[in-house]
Design a protein around this motif. Structure first.
Motif, PDB file in Angstrom:
ATOM      1  N   TRP A 102      -1.898  14.457   2.469  1.00 59.01           N
ATOM      2  CA  TRP A 102      -2.518  14.153   1.176  1.00 59.01           C
ATOM      3  C   TRP A 102      -1.468  13.601   0.223  1.00 59.01           C
ATOM      4  N   VAL A 103      -0.311  14.233   0.145  1.00 57.78           N
ATOM      5  CA  VAL A 103       0.759  13.780  -0.750  1.00 57.78           C
ATOM      6  C   VAL A 103       1.242  12.391  -0.338  1.00 57.78           C
ATOM      7  N   ILE A 104       1.437  12.175   0.954  1.00 56.46           N
ATOM      8  CA  ILE A 104       1.867  10.857   1.450  1.00 56.46           C
ATOM      9  C   ILE A 104       0.830   9.796   1.067  1.00 56.46           C
ATOM     10  N   GLU A 105      -0.451  10.124   1.225  1.00 53.41           N
ATOM     11  CA  GLU A 105      -1.519   9.156   0.950  1.00 53.41           C
ATOM     12  C   GLU A 105      -1.678   8.883  -0.545  1.00 53.41           C
ATOM     13  N   VAL A 106      -1.471   9.900  -1.385  1.00 51.55           N
ATOM     14  CA  VAL A 106      -1.523   9.675  -2.841  1.00 51.55           C
ATOM     15  C   VAL A 106      -0.450   8.663  -3.236  1.00 51.55           C
ATOM     16  N   ASN A 107       0.746   8.834  -2.702  1.00 51.22           N
ATOM     17  CA  ASN A 107       1.846   7.928  -3.003  1.00 51.22           C
ATOM     18  C   ASN A 107       1.544   6.514  -2.505  1.00 51.22           C
ATOM     19  N   HIS A 108       1.068   6.406  -1.271  1.00 51.05           N
ATOM     20  CA  HIS A 108       0.771   5.089  -0.693  1.00 51.05           C
ATOM     21  C   HIS A 108      -0.352   4.396  -1.472  1.00 51.05           C
ATOM     22  N   LEU A 109      -1.378   5.149  -1.839  1.00 49.38           N
ATOM     23  CA  LEU A 109      -2.490   4.574  -2.601  1.00 49.38           C
ATOM     24  C   LEU A 109      -2.009   4.055  -3.955  1.00 49.38           C
ATOM     25  N   ALA A 110      -1.166   4.812  -4.634  1.00 44.86           N
ATOM     26  CA  ALA A 110      -0.646   4.370  -5.935  1.00 44.86           C
ATOM     27  C   ALA A 110       0.156   3.076  -5.789  1.00 44.86           C
ATOM     28  N   GLN A 111       0.939   2.972  -4.729  1.00 39.54           N
ATOM     29  CA  GLN A 111       1.723   1.761  -4.508  1.00 39.54           C
ATOM     30  C   GLN A 111       0.824   0.563  -4.180  1.00 39.54           C
ATOM     31  N   LEU A 112      -0.221   0.791  -3.385  1.00 32.78           N
ATOM     32  CA  LEU A 112      -1.161  -0.292  -3.079  1.00 32.78           C
ATOM     33  C   LEU A 112      -1.886  -0.757  -4.344  1.00 32.78           C
ATOM     34  N   GLN A 113      -2.292   0.193  -5.171  1.00 34.15           N
ATOM     35  CA  GLN A 113      -2.980  -0.167  -6.411  1.00 34.15           C
ATOM     36  C   GLN A 113      -2.054  -0.938  -7.346  1.00 34.15           C
ATOM     37  N   ALA A 114      -0.781  -0.554  -7.388  1.00 37.13           N
ATOM     38  CA  ALA A 114       0.185  -1.287  -8.217  1.00 37.13           C
ATOM     39  C   ALA A 114       0.362  -2.715  -7.694  1.00 37.13           C
ATOM     40  N   LEU A 115       0.427  -2.872  -6.381  1.00 34.94           N
ATOM     41  CA  LEU A 115       0.556  -4.209  -5.800  1.00 34.94           C
ATOM     42  C   LEU A 115      -0.687  -5.043  -6.087  1.00 34.94           C
ATOM     43  N   ASP A 116      -1.856  -4.441  -6.006  1.00 35.50           N
ATOM     44  CA  ASP A 116      -3.097  -5.147  -6.313  1.00 35.50           C
ATOM     45  C   ASP A 116      -3.107  -5.595  -7.782  1.00 35.50           C
ATOM     46  N   ARG A 117      -2.674  -4.717  -8.680  1.00 35.93           N
ATOM     47  CA  ARG A 117      -2.610  -5.099 -10.102  1.00 35.93           C
ATOM     48  C   ARG A 117      -1.596  -6.218 -10.326  1.00 35.93           C
ATOM     49  N   ARG A 118      -0.482  -6.153  -9.600  1.00 38.40           N
ATOM     50  CA  ARG A 118       0.535  -7.202  -9.717  1.00 38.40           C
ATOM     51  C   ARG A 118      -0.020  -8.550  -9.271  1.00 38.40           C
ATOM     52  N   LEU A 119      -0.733  -8.566  -8.152  1.00 36.34           N
ATOM     53  CA  LEU A 119      -1.345  -9.798  -7.664  1.00 36.34           C
ATOM     54  C   LEU A 119      -2.375 -10.323  -8.667  1.00 36.34           C
ATOM     55  N   ALA A 120      -3.212  -9.428  -9.184  1.00 36.92           N
ATOM     56  CA  ALA A 120      -4.232  -9.841 -10.161  1.00 36.92           C
ATOM     57  C   ALA A 120      -3.574 -10.400 -11.416  1.00 36.92           C
ATOM     58  N   ASP A 121      -2.500  -9.759 -11.855  1.00 34.08           N
ATOM     59  CA  ASP A 121      -1.804 -10.226 -13.057  1.00 34.08           C
ATOM     60  C   ASP A 121      -1.188 -11.597 -12.826  1.00 34.08           C
ATOM     61  N   MET A 122      -0.573 -11.789 -11.658  1.00 39.87           N
ATOM     62  CA  MET A 122       0.042 -13.088 -11.360  1.00 39.87           C
ATOM     63  C   MET A 122      -1.018 -14.190 -11.305  1.00 39.87           C
ATOM     64  N   CYS A 123      -2.175 -13.874 -10.721  1.00 37.58           N
ATOM     65  CA  CYS A 123      -3.260 -14.866 -10.658  1.00 37.58           C
ATOM     66  C   CYS A 123      -3.801 -15.167 -12.053  1.00 37.58           C
ATOM     67  N   ALA A 124      -3.915 -14.148 -12.893  1.00 40.56           N
ATOM     68  CA  ALA A 124      -4.472 -14.330 -14.237  1.00 40.56           C
ATOM     69  C   ALA A 124      -3.520 -15.111 -15.136  1.00 40.56           C
ATOM     70  N   ARG A 125      -2.232 -14.938 -14.963  1.00 42.94           N
ATOM     71  CA  ARG A 125      -1.245 -15.609 -15.818  1.00 42.94           C
ATOM     72  C   ARG A 125      -1.048 -17.080 -15.472  1.00 42.94           C
ATOM     73  N   SER A 126      -1.391 -17.440 -14.261  1.00 41.62           N
ATOM     74  CA  SER A 126      -1.115 -18.795 -13.803  1.00 41.62           C
ATOM     75  C   SER A 126      -2.364 -19.668 -13.951  1.00 41.62           C
ATOM     76  N   SER A 127      -2.164 -20.868 -14.458  1.00 42.08           N
ATOM     77  CA  SER A 127      -3.284 -21.798 -14.587  1.00 42.08           C
ATOM     78  C   SER A 127      -3.522 -22.547 -13.272  1.00 42.08           C
ATOM     79  N   ARG A 128      -2.611 -22.383 -12.338  1.00 43.04           N
ATOM     80  CA  ARG A 128      -2.748 -23.022 -11.034  1.00 43.04           C
ATOM     81  C   ARG A 128      -2.609 -21.953  -9.952  1.00 43.04           C
ATOM     82  N   PRO A 129      -2.969 -22.271  -8.726  1.00 48.08           N
ATOM     83  CA  PRO A 129      -2.827 -21.285  -7.645  1.00 48.08           C
ATOM     84  C   PRO A 129      -1.372 -20.833  -7.499  1.00 48.08           C
ATOM     85  N   LEU A 130      -1.195 -19.627  -7.017  1.00 52.80           N
ATOM     86  CA  LEU A 130       0.150 -19.088  -6.810  1.00 52.80           C
ATOM     87  C   LEU A 130       0.897 -19.921  -5.772  1.00 52.80           C
TER      88      LEU A 130
END
Length: 169
Positions: A91-119
């Motif tokens: 459970w502890v390992i999965e909580v950590n992994h899930l948080a990291q995946l969610q952070a990566l997903d937010r990072r990807l979404a932020d990069m896509c939102a900030r750019s007027s063209r494809p990454l």
């Protein structure tokens, strides 16, 4: 057929989210299992103590003692199950992994939102490598947990003692 940058970004995002959903299901299952196992042990142990504390005579005393013995055995079996499968550590390992995946997903979404063209391909390669790194780290954490529970393998380069059997060919 090669994917363009926006399709690659979408595929990566879907891959990250699918992994996050899978880990979230495992996390929930292991959290519930860890809680349930702990409650069973506490209840069995408390019941054992109470039953052994009763001062009943005759057949009732024997019955209470036998029930206490069964409760104690149940606690032992559940503790062995918990030690082997270790849902709390998973459970502890999965909580950590899930948080990291969610952070990566937010990072990807932020990069896509900030750019007027494809990454760029470099940005997508960096994000993909970060995802692969998270997956490798998760596997390493899981493997490390399982290795702690397994007996140590024999050394590969050991010198044979005089009493050891000859190596098989």
């Amino acid at each position: 057929m090669s994917l363009d940058s926006s399709d690659r970004a979408q595929l990566l995002r879907e891959t990250i989210r699918a992994e996050a959903r899978r880990i979230d299901r495992q996390r929930s299952r292991n959290r519930r299992q860890a809680f349930a196992l702990r409650i069973v042990v506490v209840l069995a142990s408390a019941t054992t103590t109470v039953l052994l504390g009763f001062k009943a005579q005759g057949g009732l005393g024997t019955t209470l003692t036998n029930v206490a013995l069964a409760c104690s055995a149940t606690a032992t079996v559940v503790l062995a199950w918990e030690a082997f499968y270790n849902p709390r550590s998973l459970w502890v390992i999965e909580v950590n992994h899930l948080a990291q995946l969610q952070a990566l997903d937010r990072r990807l979404a932020d990069m896509c939102a900030r750019s007027s063209r494809p990454l760029s391909d470099d940005d997508l390669d960096e994000l993909r490598d970060a995802f692969e790194g998270l997956m490798a780290a998760h596997l390493a954490a899981w493997t490390s947990l399982r290795a702690q529970q397994a007996p140590a393998p024999p050394p590969l380069n050991s010198t044979a003692s005089p009493n050891s059997p000859p190596p098989s060919t």
